[in-house]
Design a protein around this motif. Sequence first.
Motif, short mmCIF file in Angstrom:
data_model
loop_
_atom_site.label_atom_id
_atom_site.label_comp_id
_atom_site.label_asym_id
_atom_site.label_seq_id
_atom_site.Cartn_x
_atom_site.Cartn_y
_atom_site.Cartn_z
N UNK A 116 -8.31 0.80 -2.91
CA UNK A 116 -7.51 -0.14 -2.24
C UNK A 116 -7.40 0.33 -0.72
N UNK A 117 -7.28 1.44 -0.10
CA UNK A 117 -7.26 1.84 1.01
C UNK A 117 -8.56 1.30 1.88
N UNK A 118 -9.45 1.26 1.12
CA UNK A 118 -11.35 0.87 2.01
C UNK A 118 -10.56 -0.40 2.06
N UNK A 119 -10.37 -1.22 0.78
CA UNK A 119 -10.73 -2.63 0.85
C UNK A 119 -9.54 -2.74 2.12
N UNK A 120 -8.72 -2.98 2.24
CA UNK A 120 -7.34 -2.68 2.95
C UNK A 120 -8.50 -3.07 4.43
N UNK A 145 0.43 -1.38 -0.02
CA UNK A 145 0.25 0.31 0.01
C UNK A 145 0.72 1.25 0.17
N UNK A 146 2.10 1.16 -0.01
CA UNK A 146 3.09 2.53 -0.51
C UNK A 146 3.58 2.64 -1.80
N UNK A 185 -30.47 10.35 -6.34
CA UNK A 185 -30.04 10.34 -4.49
C UNK A 185 -28.83 11.04 -4.98
N UNK A 186 -27.94 11.95 -3.97
CA UNK A 186 -27.17 12.23 -3.68
C UNK A 186 -25.78 12.01 -3.44
N UNK A 187 -24.59 12.75 -3.08
CA UNK A 187 -23.31 11.86 -2.93
C UNK A 187 -22.52 12.59 -1.95
N UNK A 188 -22.94 11.93 -0.67
CA UNK A 188 -21.55 12.78 0.29
C UNK A 188 -20.54 11.67 0.13
N UNK A 189 -18.93 12.69 0.17
CA UNK A 189 -18.03 12.81 0.27
C UNK A 189 -17.16 12.54 1.37
N UNK A 190 -16.20 11.41 1.27
CA UNK A 190 -15.65 11.36 2.72
C UNK A 190 -14.31 10.61 2.40
N UNK A 191 -12.96 10.95 2.41
CA UNK A 191 -11.71 11.49 2.14
C UNK A 191 -11.00 10.55 2.80
N UNK A 192 -10.04 9.26 2.95
CA UNK A 192 -9.35 8.97 3.81
C UNK A 192 -8.03 8.16 2.58
N UNK A 193 -7.03 9.58 2.56
CA UNK A 193 -5.89 9.03 2.20
C UNK A 193 -4.82 8.04 2.86
N UNK A 194 -5.58 7.33 3.86
CA UNK A 194 -4.60 6.33 4.36
C UNK A 194 -5.17 5.30 5.19
N UNK A 195 -4.61 4.24 4.62
CA UNK A 195 -5.75 3.13 5.19
C UNK A 195 -5.97 3.49 7.00
#
Length: 322
Positions: free
Chosen positions: A222-226, A72-73, A189-199
């Motif tokens: 890949x961050x989210x699935x991990x 993941x790096x 429907x509408x989209x609500x975003x939440x970022x996760x730059x790292x696992x």
Amino acid sequence: MSKNNCQWRNWLLGASLALASAATFAQSVAVVSFVEHPALDAMRDGVAEALAEAGYDQNNKNFSWQFQSAQGNNAVAAQIARKFVGDKPDVIVAIATPAAQAVVAATRRIPVVYGAVTDPVGAQLVPSLQASDTNVTGVSDALPIDDQIALIQQLLPQAKRIGVVYNPGEANSVAVLEQLRDKLPEAGMSLVEASAPRTLDVGAAARSLIGRVDAIYTSTDNNVVSAYEALVKEGNEADIPLIAADVDSVKRGAVAALGQKYHEMGKQAGRMAVRILKGENPGDMPSEGGTELELYLNENAAREQGVTLPQALLDQAAVVLR
């Protein structure tokens, strides 16, 4: 020259020719995956299976295989790419967008087969999905976004606000997000975003959606699935249904997923590598897409997250986990 010297010279000549022949016919494949999680592992195993079916396995003395994960790096992915280029294998198979980008940036000569890349054109791996006239070809895991939205509507007819946890630095995730921005309003429907730059950001990103969304959709980020278990924890505690693009995430706690068969896509990529080993030019080979989708459902996750699974979906599902 003595008889013994003549025999020795002939032996050396024969040995040299044998070594030259072995060097001529020895072939190798190097495989890099951006991270290890069930979907990407299934793809790697599919690559190995397709190679073995064509006679490229550990029983073939003229073939070698190596695998490394970047964990993941991005920096590690670049290091692995440079190492593989220095090793000069006949084919490099790069699994997931960041790994493929690292390899393509490192070589314009060694054939590259990418896999599990949602938007290979947007990721600048190939100029189009047609034959690229470069050293790159591969298999995309892009999903028809309309089918994903239809699954959300079938599962949750009253849902209006769809949350997405994603890594803004991952090109495949951004591509899916852009499609959702365009398509969700068309479906009411509408989209609500939440970022996760790292696992390690995945859990906090999911918590930030509590009270703001009716469901959370996850792509093949890949961050989210991990770190999917962190997402499941928040979904279960807040009664927020999780809908995924990766069927293995259903085994880990998502309610539903309509996704690709990653093992089969790995075999597709492996067969492309075999064609290259046998002399085909990757630049003459159009990129391919996954050929089959399958629906997975998880009844226990549905109960945990306050969802009643419609009978129509149960009837369609390839796998129902109970």
